[in-house]
Design an enzyme around this catalytic site. Structure first.
Site, mmCIF file in Angstrom:
data_model
loop_
_atom_site.group_PDB
_atom_site.id
_atom_site.type_symbol
_atom_site.label_atom_id
_atom_site.label_comp_id
_atom_site.label_asym_id
_atom_site.label_seq_id
_atom_site.Cartn_x
_atom_site.Cartn_y
_atom_site.Cartn_z
ATOM 1 N N HIS A 184 0.828 -1.205 0.000
ATOM 2 C CA HIS A 184 0.000 0.000 0.000
ATOM 3 C C HIS A 184 0.865 1.259 0.000
ATOM 4 O O HIS A 184 1.964 1.282 0.550
ATOM 5 C CB HIS A 184 -0.959 -0.025 1.197
ATOM 6 C CG HIS A 184 -2.037 -1.052 1.020
ATOM 7 N ND1 HIS A 184 -3.098 -0.864 0.171
ATOM 8 C CD2 HIS A 184 -2.183 -2.289 1.546
ATOM 9 C CE1 HIS A 184 -3.875 -1.945 0.193
ATOM 10 N NE2 HIS A 184 -3.339 -2.831 1.020
ATOM 11 N N VAL A 201 1.840 -26.055 17.639
ATOM 12 C CA VAL A 201 2.008 -25.748 19.069
ATOM 13 C C VAL A 201 0.728 -26.106 19.809
ATOM 14 O O VAL A 201 -0.363 -25.637 19.456
ATOM 15 C CB VAL A 201 2.354 -24.256 19.262
ATOM 16 C CG1 VAL A 201 2.333 -23.892 20.756
ATOM 17 C CG2 VAL A 201 3.700 -23.942 18.643
ATOM 18 N N ARG A 224 -8.336 -12.962 6.817
ATOM 19 C CA ARG A 224 -7.602 -11.909 7.519
ATOM 20 C C ARG A 224 -7.729 -12.159 9.024
ATOM 21 O O ARG A 224 -8.819 -12.487 9.503
ATOM 22 C CB ARG A 224 -8.202 -10.548 7.200
ATOM 23 C CG ARG A 224 -8.339 -10.218 5.714
ATOM 24 C CD ARG A 224 -9.183 -8.964 5.592
ATOM 25 N NE ARG A 224 -9.403 -8.517 4.226
ATOM 26 C CZ ARG A 224 -10.425 -8.913 3.473
ATOM 27 N NH1 ARG A 224 -11.301 -9.795 3.933
ATOM 28 N NH2 ARG A 224 -10.580 -8.434 2.262
ATOM 29 N N SER A 272 -4.762 -6.382 6.705
ATOM 30 C CA SER A 272 -4.270 -5.326 5.830
ATOM 31 C C SER A 272 -4.119 -4.034 6.626
ATOM 32 O O SER A 272 -4.991 -3.701 7.416
ATOM 33 C CB SER A 272 -5.256 -5.108 4.678
ATOM 34 O OG SER A 272 -4.804 -4.063 3.860
ATOM 35 N N CYS A 288 1.847 -22.850 -19.902
ATOM 36 C CA CYS A 288 1.092 -21.594 -19.773
ATOM 37 C C CYS A 288 2.004 -20.477 -19.265
ATOM 38 O O CYS A 288 1.894 -19.340 -19.689
ATOM 39 C CB CYS A 288 -0.084 -21.747 -18.827
ATOM 40 S SG CYS A 288 -1.277 -23.001 -19.309
#
Lengths: 129, 482, 426
Positions: B50, B173, B316, B342, B407
């Site tokens: 960003h 853990v 997120r 974010s 590709c």
């Protein structure tokens, strides 16, 4: 073959494979004799229905294990068609075999498979790795 | 095993912290549940660095976005992952939104973000002819970039390992106890009944979605992490160049909205959605797809579902306050890097320095190594070389002359290198080399990648997985069946 | 059979064929037949034959070789024809680029990076399978979701299985063939699901691959969700309405570990894009002339890169023509320019080639948009032919003979297929 649900009137149903029309064929049987074939729109349908009803047959293709080849499996086919009921057993027989590369196209893999009178042959050359 | 620092979580945050730690004379370990680093949230990411102007003033997110942003060029130079500053555009469709653009611009200027410009319709049309003609104004920020987030993560991890950090993969853990000298960490490995004990003087909690549960093990938490899912859709490379900059709608207080993202490799990606989800829910949905394409079409009307070649969802890690939970915890020696949503990817290098400061404050002595090697060897990217370079490469090693992925033009040599540098799975290969990432989605190259994993790792083809665990691709024939 | 490897690559060939599947092999033969001396086929696989090598079932060759063959047998014959004609086949090779002046950049394990010049180029790269992303099936992305063609490679060449219990989405022939194949290998096939109200595959395959093994075919039904974190655990299927919207009230979960998708093929046209060829928006393949020449001089195309064929025999036929055109071009024989445009009319999606000449016979392939029976094919008002039926899944072929066009001096001819009253005259 098609949905072979036979009912009490001894009418068997088949889907014609002659062309994309896919005619729904009916074979009516009385005392073991075919008395009428219905639903076809051409002669091929009738021939197909009679064959499927009395003696359905299939070409079998599968693969067989090969040691030392470019690929680990060899494609094989029955040289002619075998009774439909024998297809699964022919595959089982072939799946139990083990070959050594190289193999040549047309090479006999299993003679007279399961007494059907039909040989199984290699359908490609398989060179050594 | 005894360490100075255990970093729990091998995502981009954990790997950035580990690499920062590897500059110093100490013993560190990254404990990661998956069979490779970076396969969680860090992989399923928009890959945007960003620009630095979006995050609100007075927030950690805002401050670290800009600090992090400025650290990526040096990192990319050292670590050779895909990164370029392509700039972004935030688009206004009406007068209210134009006011918002000005507000964001001022915010960026106060922070020191350079190059911010307002573009009118004519400029927009000239620079980005495929954007909607309904856009009345756009805020251009040249500092925005795109990165291949998985590559960044792999390379940060590799750099850390090359500089002496241990990587405990497939270690989950299960418990942490405080001990006289720090922490005793139990980690389960595969199906083993007895957990492995890892002792560490300091612990960094970079466990992403599970950072709250990890912190609670030593009562260092008091925060909760929820998963907010984002669905993204990748488009066929036919559309490379269709949009040249990251394009945002005007943000609302709750969301950055649906974006059009030219990824580092040029192919367009559209998304992400933002919906609350369970922590394991990586499903894409018909609603998500509809929302993404409607949103993307609002910005660039020519974008169509028909060009979709792949879709994915990421989760997120969102804290109760929506802010990063970063720095010292109430337990000495236990440092948090949680709530990393974010712009966490952008902020990651800055987050790592904040964590190191916190560790130092808690008593970790940081003595710089003389032999820290900041770089890693650049991976070969056959498709990006000139014909002359390709010739000399192939003359040296013919494995680079055999194509595996058509590709994306990836050679056998590149796949082999990826395996030798840590890829253990088809996804590991895909995200290192792009083999399988293109329009045929692995239809052609999967077999070749399976064979190479089989050869290089000495595992049967049936042990090859898509991404570890039970994600096998093929099984043995059933003998004797027909 | 061992395909002979060229010991040295020539810097220049009369014709270079890109792709060693049935299209490329037939094109190479056609090029030799029309006088090209040096012909090279470049193939990405270690052995030529293309996808036929994994299509071990019978049903190929009746038109082209006059007998029914399996895929590998068809491939072997096609390869033998190229050997008999001294065609070079470069295997494990890939064409990275073709420039407008027909200079090719090729990479291969045996010869490294090579630059070749070609008098003419034939593009014969075939097609790729559509994947789940093309229809954006919602859900997770576990291992075990694969195209039918990949599963076919796993089973028939690799000797492995894709899973224990499979659901098949799409009733195209590859999906039907794989249903039988999996059953014979001991894999349980729960059913085949087809979005459309009709099956896409041949009736022969419906009967011999599904009915023979009691595998149900569910029409107007699709997969609406995929579950499974690591490996597929279940899929959800639901019937769809006339606009293909799923009715979630009737959705049903099916436990399985494998989902095969068989939802169509897409021409693989990377090189056509690089060459800037004009593409047909309907077929997505290059626009070609009646000699299969593209919009670039000396660049020809054939087979599934041009349009998706349903029979390999037609691929061979069309590709032989393309090869002949390429050979003629390379040896300096100009072709007669096309002067008739065939414009798709009622119930005709496309015609290949879209243009023809009036001086010789042409085979025109076309596809219809909807089933119709009985019907009449009209070529403008110069020719018509009764057809018993047409189906979207089956190409219609029309031999256009010069006598049809006598007195026609060029221009457009609409091609249409219209219903015919039963018993009425055509």
């Amino acid at each position: 073959m098609s949905e072979v649900h036979r009912d009490d009137t001894h009418v068997s149903h088949y889907l014609c494979i002659g062309c994309p029309l896919g005619c729904r064929l009916e074979v009516e049987e009385e005392d073991g004799e075919i008395v009428e074939i219905r639903g076809q729109s051409c002669k091929r349908g009738e021939v197909f229905a009679r064959q499927e009803h009395t003696d359905p047959r299939r070409v079998v293709t599968t693969t067989v294990a090969v040691d030392g080849g470019r690929w680990p499996r060899l494609p094989v086919k029955t040289a002619g068609d075998v009774p439909k009921g024998a297809v699964v057993d022919v595959c089982r027989l072939l799946h139990g075999l083990r070959l050594e590369a190289p193999v040549a196209i047309g090479q006999l893999i299993a003679a007279d498979a399961l007494g059907t009178g039909v040989d199984v042959v290699a359908s490609r050359d398989l060179p050594r790795k | 095993m005894r360490y100075d620092v255990a970093v729990i979580g091998g995502g981009v945050i954990g790997c950035a912290i580990a690499r920062e730690l590897s500059r110093y004379r100490l013993r560190a370990v990254v404990i990661e549940r998956d069979c490779e680093v970076g396969l969680g949230t860090s992989k399923a990411n928009s890959g945007i660095i960003h620009a630095g102007h979006h995050g609100a003033e007075g927030t950690l997110k805002g401050e670290l976005e800009w600090r992090g942003n400025q650290m990526w060029d040096a990192l990319a130079d050292d670590l050779h992952f895909g990164f370029k500053r392509i700039g972004d555009l935030t688009c206004a469709f009406d007068e209210d939104q134009r006011a918002t653009l000005r507000q964001i611009m001022q915010q960026g200027k106060r922070r020191g973000v350079p190059g911010l410009e307002l573009w009118g319709p004519e400029r927009i049309r000239r620079e980005e002819p495929h954007l909607s003609h309904d856009i009345v104004e756009a805020l251009y920020a040249p500092t925005a970039g795109v990165v291949n987030p998985y590559e960044a993560c792999f390379m940060l991890g590799e750099s850390a390992v090359r500089n002496g950090v241990d990587l405990a993969l497939e270690h989950t853990v299960t418990n942490i106890r405080r001990s006289e000298k720090g922490f005793d960490i139990d980690a389960s490995v595969g199906d083993d009944a007895t957990p492995t004990l890892i002792k560490a003087r300091f612990v960094v909690d970079a466990a992403g979605l599970h950072a709250d549960a990890i912190a609670d093990m030593v009562d260092a938490g008091g925060f909760r992490i929820r998963a907010r899912k984002g669905e993204e859709y990748l488009l066929d490379k036919r559309l490379v160049g269709y949009v040249k900059r990251v394009v945002f709608p005007c943000p609302t207080p709750t969301s950055k909205g649906i974006l059009v993202i030219p990824t580092y490799d040029g192919t367009l990606m559209v998304g992400p959605t933002a919906t609350w989800a369970d922590k394991g829910d990586l499903t894409t949905t018909a609603e998500g797809s509809a929302e993404v394409f409607a949103g993307a079409r609002k910005l660039a009307p020519g974008i169509s579902e028909k060009d979709c070649i792949a879709e994915f969802a990421g989760l997120r890690a969102v804290s109760d306050t929506e802010e990063f939970v970063l720095g010292p915890s109430r337990v000495a020696g236990f440092v948090l890097a949680a709530g990393m949503q974010s712009p966490a990817l952008t902020a990651a290098p800055a987050v790592a320095t904040v964590v190191l400061d916190a560790l130092r404050d808690d008593g970790l002595e940081l003595v710089a190594k003389d032999d820290f090697e900041p770089g890693v060897p650049a991976p070969v990217r056959f498709a990006e070389l000139s014909t002359a370079e390709q010739r000399s490469l192939v003359a040296r090693d013919p494995a680079y002359a055999r194509l595996v992925c058509r590709c994306e033009i990836v050679t056998e040599g590149e796949v082999r290198d990826a395996i030798d540098r840590g890829a253990r799975t088809l996804d590991g290969i895909k995200f290192r080399t792009r083999a399988g990432m293109g329009r045929c989605q692995g239809g052609f190259c999967t077999w070749g990648c399976m064979e190479l994993l089989h050869e290089r790792l000495g595992i049967p083809l049936t042990a090859v997985t898509k991404r570890g665990g039970d994600s096998w691709v093929a099984m043995e024939r059933l003998e004797g069946t027909a | 059979m061992i395909t002979p490897k060229p010991a040295h690559l020539q810097p220049r060939y009369d014709v270079v064929v890109v792709g060693g599947g049935p299209a490329g092999l037939a094109a190479a033969v056609g090029a030799r037949e029309s006088g090209a001396e040096r012909v090279l086929v470049i193939d990405r696989e270690p052995e030529a034959g293309g996808i036929l090598q994994q299509c071990i079932h019978p049903g190929f060759g009746l038109h082209h070789f006059g007998e029914e063959l399996t895929g590998p047998e068809y491939a072997q014959r096609a390869i033998e024809q190229t050997i008999e004609r001294d065609v070079d086949v470069l295997s494990s090779a890939y064409v990275l680029d073709v420039a407008a002046d027909r200079r090719l950049k090729v990479t291969s394990r045996d010869h490294g990076i090579a630059i070749l010049d070609a008098g003419a180029v034939v593009l014969a790269m075939g097609a790729r399978e559509r994947t789940r992303a093309a229809i954006r099936i919602p859900g997770e992305r576990p291992a075990g979701v694969m195209t039918a063609g990949f599963a076919q490679k796993l089973v028939n060449l690799g000797g492995l299985l894709p899973g224990r219990r499979a659901v098949i989405l799409g009733s195209g022939d590859i999906g039907l063939i794989m249903a039988r194949r999996l059953v014979l290998e001991g894999v349980e096939v729960e059913g085949v699901y087809e979005l459309m109200p009709h099956a896409n595959g041949l009736n022969r395959n419906i009967v011999q691959c599904l009915h023979d093994y009691d595998i149900p075919l569910h029409l107007s039904t699709t997969v609406v969700h995929i579950d499974g974190r690591e490996r597929v655990e279940r899929v959800t299927v639901a019937p769809v309405d006339d606009s293909f919207r799923p009715n979630m009230a009737q959705a049903r979960d099916i436990p399985c570990d494998t989902l095969l998708v068989s939802i169509g093929l897409i021409p693989d046209n990377e090189l056509a894009h690089r060459l800037g060829l004009r593409l047909d928006p309907v077929t997505t393949g290059p626009v070609v002339t009646s000699t299969m020449e593209t919009t670039r001089d000396g660049v020809f195309a054939c087979g599934n890169v041009v349009h998706i064929h349903d029979l390999v025999d037609y691929v061979s036929e069309e590709s032989t023509l393309a090869g002949r055109g390429a050979g003629a071009y390379a040896t300096g024989t100009p072709s007669v320019p096309d002067n008739v445009r065939l414009t798709p009319g009622e119930n005709v999606r496309y015609c290949v080639p879209p243009t023809i000449t009036t001086d010789r016979e042409h085979t025109v392939y076309m596809r219809v948009t909807k089933p119709m029976a009985p019907c009449t094919l009209h070529l403008g008002d110069v020719y018509k032919r009764p057809l018993r039926y047409v189906f979207p899944g089956e190409m219609v072929t029309l031999k256009v003979r010069p006598r049809f066009l006598e007195g026609f001096h060029g221009g457009s001819l609409p091609v249409s297929i219209v219903p015919r009253e039963e018993g009425g005259s055509a």
